[in-house]
Design a protein around this motif. Structure first.
Motif, PDB file in Angstrom:
ATOM      1  N   GLN A  47       0.826  -1.207   0.000  1.00 34.57           N
ATOM      2  CA  GLN A  47       0.000   0.000   0.000  1.00 34.57           C
ATOM      3  C   GLN A  47       0.862   1.260   0.000  1.00 34.57           C
ATOM      4  O   GLN A  47       0.439   2.326   0.468  1.00 34.57           O
ATOM      5  N   ASP A  48       2.073   1.141  -0.517  1.00 29.87           N
ATOM      6  CA  ASP A  48       2.980   2.267  -0.624  1.00 29.87           C
ATOM      7  C   ASP A  48       2.723   2.965  -1.956  1.00 29.87           C
ATOM      8  O   ASP A  48       2.883   2.371  -3.028  1.00 29.87           O
ATOM      9  N   ASP A  49       2.364   4.246  -1.895  1.00 26.74           N
ATOM     10  CA  ASP A  49       1.937   4.959  -3.093  1.00 26.74           C
ATOM     11  C   ASP A  49       3.038   5.130  -4.130  1.00 26.74           C
ATOM     12  O   ASP A  49       2.754   5.435  -5.289  1.00 26.74           O
ATOM     13  N   LYS A  50       4.304   4.948  -3.736  1.00 25.15           N
ATOM     14  CA  LYS A  50       5.379   5.120  -4.721  1.00 25.15           C
ATOM     15  C   LYS A  50       5.266   4.086  -5.839  1.00 25.15           C
ATOM     16  O   LYS A  50       5.616   4.365  -6.994  1.00 25.15           O
ATOM     17  N   TRP A  51       4.760   2.903  -5.504  1.00 21.45           N
ATOM     18  CA  TRP A  51       4.649   1.858  -6.520  1.00 21.45           C
ATOM     19  C   TRP A  51       3.530   2.178  -7.513  1.00 21.45           C
ATOM     20  O   TRP A  51       3.677   1.940  -8.719  1.00 21.45           O
ATOM     21  N   MET A  52       2.417   2.713  -7.032  1.00 19.83           N
ATOM     22  CA  MET A  52       1.356   3.087  -7.958  1.00 19.83           C
ATOM     23  C   MET A  52       1.749   4.318  -8.775  1.00 19.83           C
ATOM     24  O   MET A  52       1.384   4.441  -9.954  1.00 19.83           O
ATOM     25  N   ALA A  53       2.538   5.225  -8.169  1.00 21.34           N
ATOM     26  CA  ALA A  53       3.031   6.367  -8.939  1.00 21.34           C
ATOM     27  C   ALA A  53       3.941   5.891 -10.069  1.00 21.34           C
ATOM     28  O   ALA A  53       3.872   6.403 -11.195  1.00 21.34           O
ATOM     29  N   ALA A  54       4.795   4.909  -9.768  1.00 17.88           N
ATOM     30  CA  ALA A  54       5.650   4.329 -10.811  1.00 17.88           C
ATOM     31  C   ALA A  54       4.805   3.652 -11.878  1.00 17.88           C
ATOM     32  O   ALA A  54       5.072   3.771 -13.081  1.00 17.88           O
ATOM     33  N   TYR A  55       3.755   2.931 -11.437  1.00 21.93           N
ATOM     34  CA  TYR A  55       2.854   2.266 -12.377  1.00 21.93           C
ATOM     35  C   TYR A  55       2.207   3.288 -13.297  1.00 21.93           C
ATOM     36  O   TYR A  55       2.178   3.111 -14.520  1.00 21.93           O
ATOM     37  N   ARG A  56       1.706   4.363 -12.727  1.00 26.17           N
ATOM     38  CA  ARG A  56       0.981   5.368 -13.514  1.00 26.17           C
ATOM     39  C   ARG A  56       1.879   6.015 -14.552  1.00 26.17           C
ATOM     40  O   ARG A  56       1.443   6.324 -15.665  1.00 26.17           O
ATOM     41  N   PHE A  57       3.131   6.241 -14.199  1.00 29.35           N
ATOM     42  CA  PHE A  57       4.047   6.851 -15.170  1.00 29.35           C
ATOM     43  C   PHE A  57       4.333   5.889 -16.314  1.00 29.35           C
ATOM     44  O   PHE A  57       4.223   6.258 -17.496  1.00 29.35           O
ATOM     45  N   TRP A  58       4.678   4.661 -16.002  1.00 35.96           N
ATOM     46  CA  TRP A  58       5.133   3.739 -17.048  1.00 35.96           C
ATOM     47  C   TRP A  58       3.990   3.133 -17.843  1.00 35.96           C
ATOM     48  O   TRP A  58       4.206   2.656 -18.963  1.00 35.96           O
ATOM     49  N   VAL A  59       2.774   3.185 -17.314  1.00 30.53           N
ATOM     50  CA  VAL A  59       1.656   2.672 -18.102  1.00 30.53           C
ATOM     51  C   VAL A  59       1.380   3.606 -19.283  1.00 30.53           C
ATOM     52  O   VAL A  59       0.880   3.181 -20.334  1.00 30.53           O
ATOM     53  N   LYS A  60       1.732   4.888 -19.135  1.00 30.73           N
ATOM     54  CA  LYS A  60       1.608   5.811 -20.265  1.00 30.73           C
ATOM     55  C   LYS A  60       2.598   5.439 -21.366  1.00 30.73           C
ATOM     56  O   LYS A  60       2.258   5.458 -22.556  1.00 30.73           O
ATOM     57  N   VAL A  61       3.818   5.126 -20.964  1.00 31.36           N
ATOM     58  CA  VAL A  61       4.826   4.710 -21.940  1.00 31.36           C
ATOM     59  C   VAL A  61       4.394   3.410 -22.603  1.00 31.36           C
ATOM     60  O   VAL A  61       4.580   3.225 -23.818  1.00 31.36           O
ATOM     61  N   PHE A  62       3.799   2.506 -21.822  1.00 30.83           N
ATOM     62  CA  PHE A  62       3.321   1.237 -22.389  1.00 30.83           C
ATOM     63  C   PHE A  62       2.249   1.499 -23.435  1.00 30.83           C
ATOM     64  O   PHE A  62       2.277   0.912 -24.524  1.00 30.83           O
ATOM     65  N   ALA A  63       1.292   2.365 -23.111  1.00 29.13           N
ATOM     66  CA  ALA A  63       0.205   2.650 -24.053  1.00 29.13           C
ATOM     67  C   ALA A  63       0.745   3.249 -25.342  1.00 29.13           C
ATOM     68  O   ALA A  63       0.332   2.871 -26.453  1.00 29.13           O
ATOM     69  N   LEU A  64       1.682   4.170 -25.223  1.00 33.65           N
ATOM     70  CA  LEU A  64       2.281   4.789 -26.402  1.00 33.65           C
ATOM     71  C   LEU A  64       3.028   3.752 -27.234  1.00 33.65           C
ATOM     72  O   LEU A  64       2.884   3.700 -28.459  1.00 33.65           O
ATOM     73  N   SER A  65       3.811   2.907 -26.575  1.00 33.97           N
ATOM     74  CA  SER A  65       4.595   1.884 -27.284  1.00 33.97           C
ATOM     75  C   SER A  65       3.678   0.855 -27.934  1.00 33.97           C
ATOM     76  O   SER A  65       3.934   0.397 -29.057  1.00 33.97           O
ATOM     77  N   PHE A  66       2.615   0.485 -27.238  1.00 33.79           N
ATOM     78  CA  PHE A  66       1.664  -0.494 -27.774  1.00 33.79           C
ATOM     79  C   PHE A  66       1.018   0.034 -29.053  1.00 33.79           C
ATOM     80  O   PHE A  66       0.922  -0.680 -30.061  1.00 33.79           O
ATOM     81  N   ALA A  67       0.616   1.298 -29.035  1.00 35.87           N
ATOM     82  CA  ALA A  67      -0.015   1.883 -30.213  1.00 35.87           C
ATOM     83  C   ALA A  67       0.962   1.941 -31.388  1.00 35.87           C
ATOM     84  O   ALA A  67       0.606   1.608 -32.522  1.00 35.87           O
ATOM     85  N   MET A  68       2.188   2.346 -31.123  1.00 43.59           N
ATOM     86  CA  MET A  68       3.187   2.423 -32.187  1.00 43.59           C
ATOM     87  C   MET A  68       3.488   1.037 -32.755  1.00 43.59           C
ATOM     88  O   MET A  68       3.675   0.873 -33.967  1.00 43.59           O
ATOM     89  N   GLY A  69       3.534   0.035 -31.888  1.00 45.13           N
ATOM     90  CA  GLY A  69       3.805  -1.317 -32.336  1.00 45.13           C
ATOM     91  C   GLY A  69       2.695  -1.871 -33.209  1.00 45.13           C
ATOM     92  O   GLY A  69       2.963  -2.534 -34.224  1.00 45.13           O
TER      93      GLY A  69
END
Length: 478
Positions: free
Chosen positions: A46-68
């Motif tokens: 329940q440490d918010d740093k992990w969800m903050a990391a998730y939120r940042f990198w899920v944007k990169v994932f979405a961008l990469s997925f679309a480009m792929g």
């Protein structure tokens, strides 16, 4: 001569398309699992740093997925426009394998990626975690089926030729062909190393511009740890892959090593300029016996030279030497740089842990222990995985020439009868578009990093959902 020009231009065009396309699955394959790790850690602590990391990198994932997805569709069209002979000859095998990829992988990703991207506070935590897992699993399955097809093209088995067309006789042999396990493991490790250095590099960039947040510390440690742990495994797997290639594609190995004459105790050529006309390496720097030791595990082991792959009329039956020779060394050199940098980073963080976060805080590593030169080195190394992956891909694909499917059909047999100027025109268009898209992609990642470093990513904590802290935010793709 027009056929030759069309063949060369078509090869360059397909190489450009697949080079651009492979960049993005290389990220999404492993990034899905890293996101799943972040999501599990948040559920556990329940440490918010992990969800903050998730939120940042899920944007990169979405961008990469679309480009792929977009670049993959463009590439698939070329099977019909530039290489009709491929499907005409081996479509009974390639077609089903590509269909398996769509049915078992892409649909799985497409169904659950919406929940993964937009379900932070809209679905129960367990469902969001499950969606993340299924998307990660889907990317892995997608890679599996593509690697199966590519491996079969290198080491084809489980088929018979009837009237010039390949027909499957054993799907088990086709799927589990001799090189598939090595190629799949090598590609998965390459993807994780790519993501590890991307995460570390972007996190180092955020740290250098003043972001000392807890999520940056967590992400930087995660990226460096992935690199430090997996690069030795990749070196070991590369050795196994090399042994497999030596058995099934000895001409490729000879080109990689720049070995012209069959000999025992063959030297390792560290540097040289392959000269195909003179059939020798100019200005060669060699280590005696090391190539034989690496590839046979014996100092006096015999390696087959390139001169054994020449027809009676003088036609070379081996791949072009210089591209394979140099791309292999770029791959190995990049891997060595990854090894040295990741291990140096781990050593500095471990060495100075007591001075900063320390054992009292329960941490093994302290990000503050990283000297600025290491942080500055991590930033350009963020995309080192791309360099190594492309170099490795060029080594294995150019090293298969002149074959498209080893021993079954040559590249020239598959090319379409399209006027060379038409291929050239589309090639120039592709290159211009891909260059612009690649610059935009890197620019967007840099923009997201700066925005997150300013704390301007719209983050908020919603305590109302299931009585647990959930990170509620605007669309992750904003």
């Amino acid at each position: 001569m027009e056929t030759l020009d069309t063949l060369i231009l078509s090869r360059i065009q397909f190489a450009a398309n697949i080079s651009f396309h492979i960049l993005f699955p290389t990220i999404t394959i492993a990034l899905g699992w890293v996101l799943f790790f972040f999501r599990v850690r948040f559920a556990q602590t329940q440490d918010d740093k992990w969800m903050a990391a998730y939120r940042f990198w899920v944007k990169v994932f979405a961008l990469s997925f679309a480009m792929g997805v977009v670049s993959g569709i463009t590439m698939s069209f070329q099977f019909g426009t530039n290489w009709p002979g491929f499907m005409e000859t081996v479509g009974n095998i390639a077609g089903p394998l590509l269909a398996y990829e769509v049915m078992t992988a892409f649909f799985l990703e497409a169904v659950f990626i919406g929940i993964m991207l937009f379900g932070f506070s809209r679905v129960p935590g367990w469902l969001h975690m499950l969606a993340t897992f299924l998307v990660a699993f889907g990317t892995t399955m997608s890679a599996f089926w593509i690697i199966v097809l590519n491996s079969w093209m290198h080491t084809p088995q489980g088929f018979e030729m009837i009237d010039g067309v390949a027909h499957a006789t054993s799907w088990v042999e086709i799927i589990f062909n001799p090189s598939m396990p090595y190629r799949f493991a090598h590609m998965m490790l390459a993807s994780f190393l790519t993501v590890g250095f991307l995460v570390a590099g972007v996190s180092a960039f955020r740290w250098l511009i003043g972001d000392r947040s807890r999520e940056v510390r967590a992400m930087l440690k995660t990226g460096v740890a992935i690199g430090a742990l997996l690069i030795p495994v990749q070196i070991f797997m590369g050795d196994l892959h090399g042994l497999n290639t030596k058995e099934y594609q000895p001409a490729k190995v000879a080109a990689m090593e720049g070995l012209w004459e069959t000999q025992e105790g063959a030297p390792l050529v560290l540097f040289g300029i392959p000269d195909e006309e003179a059939r020798e390496n100019r200005h060669a720097i060699e280590i005696p016996g090391l190539a034989s030791f690496i590839l046979t595990h014996e100092w006096d082991g015999e390696l087959t030279g390139l001169n054994d792959f020449v027809a009676e009329d003088g036609t070379a039956l081996h791949p072009p030497v210089a591209p394979v020779f140099w791309s292999f060394r770029v791959m190995v050199g990049t891997g060595v740089a990854m090894l040295l940098l990741s291990w140096a980073a781990v050593w500095f963080m471990w060495r100075r842990r007591d001075r900063h976060e320390g054992q009292i805080a329960g941490h093994w590593f302290a990000v503050e222990g990283l000297p600025k030169p290491i942080l500055y080195a991590l930033v350009p190394m963020a995309f080192s995985g791309w360099v190594a992956t492309l170099a490795g891909w060029y080594t294995t694909e150019i090293g298969r020439q002149p074959w498209l499917v080893q021993g079954v059909m040559t590249t020239e047999m598959a090319v379409a009868e399209v006027p060379a100027p038409m291929v050239l025109g589309t090639l120039v268009t592709y290159l211009a578009i891909y260059a612009a898209l690649l610059l935009a992609y890197i620019g967007v990642i840099a923009y997201l990093a700066r925005k997150a470093a300013r704390g301007d990513d719209g983050r908020a904590i919603d305590m109302s959902h299931s009585g647990k802290a959930q990170v509620a935010a605007l669309s992750p793709a904003e």
